[in-house]
Design an enzyme around this catalytic site. Structure first.
Site, short mmCIF file in Angstrom:
data_model
loop_
_atom_site.label_atom_id
_atom_site.label_comp_id
_atom_site.label_asym_id
_atom_site.label_seq_id
_atom_site.Cartn_x
_atom_site.Cartn_y
_atom_site.Cartn_z
N LYS A 224 0.80 -1.24 0.00
CA LYS A 224 0.00 0.00 0.00
C LYS A 224 0.83 1.27 0.00
CE LYS A 224 -0.66 -0.16 4.99
NZ LYS A 224 -1.33 -0.95 6.03
N ARG B 225 -7.41 -0.95 16.83
CA ARG B 225 -7.81 -0.61 15.47
C ARG B 225 -8.83 -1.70 15.11
NH1 ARG B 225 -3.75 0.29 10.40
NH2 ARG B 225 -4.42 -1.84 9.95
C1 LIG Z 1 -0.42 -1.69 6.58
C2 LIG Z 1 -0.74 -3.00 7.17
C3 LIG Z 1 0.29 -3.94 7.37
C4 LIG Z 1 1.73 -3.67 7.08
O1 LIG Z 1 2.32 -2.94 8.12
P1 LIG Z 1 3.90 -2.63 8.12
O2 LIG Z 1 4.11 -1.98 9.44
O3 LIG Z 1 4.18 -1.75 6.98
O4 LIG Z 1 4.59 -3.94 8.03
C5 LIG Z 1 -0.08 -5.17 7.89
N1 LIG Z 1 -1.36 -5.46 8.20
C6 LIG Z 1 -2.36 -4.58 8.03
C7 LIG Z 1 -3.74 -4.96 8.40
C8 LIG Z 1 -2.08 -3.32 7.51
O5 LIG Z 1 -3.08 -2.45 7.34
#
Ligand SMILES: *Cc1c(COP(=O)(O)O)cnc(C)c1O
Length: 355
Positions: A38, A132
């Site tokens: 993302k 979250r």
């Molecule tokens: C963005 C996201 C990740 C990745 O997180 P990083 O800290 O970049 O490794 C993993 N799981 C979810 C649900 C996310 O939204």
């Protein structure tokens, strides 16, 4: 030759290397990786580098990014990290798996999966304290019971996400809880869950310090693959590149000026009353890059340059002993927030390199 400025240069070999090292290291204790795309808006070349490095799926929070990678020829399993009720139909068409926490949304996914003759796979996210997304552990059994009534939905696993909103660390106890919940759900419903996705780049310390990963067999990694860091304190992970991304901007003013603004003080363009330290007359430069392009606080430079501040379109540098030439380039490294914002700026040209 005309150069694109500002531009983001992405070294694909470094991303491939990071993915490879992490896939191998986590693989030693049976953990597979989803590469999280993302922050690059689903750049197909970056996703492909992750896949070449050994991630077994690509995960993104936006269906548009997944569509972009598929259109760009990336062939792998795609996971949607954030499900929207209103996008249930596109989700079942483009994502193989989605993460979910609401029965109304899963019902909608089930309806469209049936309509398209598909079985849509889901991972149910469990709340473990970061506050979250997640189903509360006490509600999980009832939740799963309902999920199992939809024939077009296949529950393939559980997951959790920490260190994102509440800043809560994924430690041994949290991972144990997720493992225990997995066992309890399997036993109660006589099912087997093939994916237990324990978290993100913040799980690095837990992984390195644990002998027994329990049922955890998957992590979803963005920042550690892209920027080579764990994310509980942003330490560089040994053996990884931290500089795969470089943001390059053009010098548009270069003068010797005082370091203290003069005149009657008022708010700056963002409503702050800025404070300055007098360092006398000094070499200053402005680069054509601003808050509209990225999070300036997340930028660093290798050179003897200090970022003094920024407004929407200008970033002010103290250039130390040397004045910079007009039209010359300054390159910056970025943190995750800076990367995310810069990749989203329509003014920054993204260029990938694969020497
Ligand atoms: C963005 C996201 C990740 C990745 O997180 P990083 O800290 O970049 O490794 C993993 N799981 C979810 C649900 C996310 O939204």
């Amino acid at each position: 030759m005309q150069q694109f400025l500002p531009r983001m240069e992405i070294a694909l070999a470094q991303i491939r290397h990071n993915a490879q090292v992490l896939a191998k290291r986590y693989g030693q204790k049976g953990i597979s990786l989803m590469g999280v795309s993302k922050a690059t808006l689903g750049d197909p070349a970056v996703a492909l580098a992750m896949v070449q490095g050994g991630v077994t799926a690509i995960a993104d929070s936006r269906i548009e990014n997944i569509q972009r990678m598929q259109a760009g020829g990336v062939v792998t399993r795609f996971v949607l990290l954030r499900s929207l009720f209103s996008r249930a139909e596109t989700t079942v068409i483009y994502a193989d798996i989605s993460l979910n926490t609401e029965l109304d949304t899963i019902a909608e996914l089930a309806r469209y999966a049936l309509l398209h003759g598909k079985i849509h796979q889901i991972i149910v996210m469990v709340e473990l304290g970061d506050l979250r997304e997640g189903v509360l552990p006490g509600d999980l059994a009832q939740f799963v019971k309902t999920v199992l009534t939809w024939p077009s939905i296949k529950l393939i696993g559980l997951g959790c996400n920490l260190a994102c909103y509440g800043g809560i660390k994924p430690d041994r106890q949290k991972m144990q809880t997720l493992s225990d919940l997995t066992g309890a759900i399997e036993q109660e419903f006589h099912i087997s869950l093939s994916i237990v996705s324990g978290g993100n780049s913040a799980n690095h310390d837990w992984y390195e310090s644990t002998q027994d990963v329990g049922r955890i067999n998957n992590l979803r990694l963005g920042e550690s693959i892209l920027l080579g860091r764990e994310t509980t304190s942003r330490r560089a992970i040994p053996g990884l590149y931290t500089d795969a991304f470089q943001l390059i901007a053009e010098v548009i003013e270069s003068k010797d000026k005082p370091s203290l603004p003069y005149g009657e003080a008022c708010q700056d363009s963002f409503g702050n009353l800025p404070v300055f330290h007098d360092r006398g007359i000094h070499h200053r430069a402005i680069v054509a890059l601003g808050k509209q392009d990225t999070s300036i606080a997340g930028l660093t430079t290798d050179r003897d340059l200090e970022i003094l501040g920024s407004s929407s379109d200008h970033t002010i540098l103290d250039t130390g002993n040397h004045p910079l030439k007009i039209g010359s380039e300054v390159s910056f490294h970025l943190d995750y927030g800076g990367l995310l914002a810069a990749m989203t700026s329509p003014f920054i040209k993204v260029l990938t390199f694969d020497p």
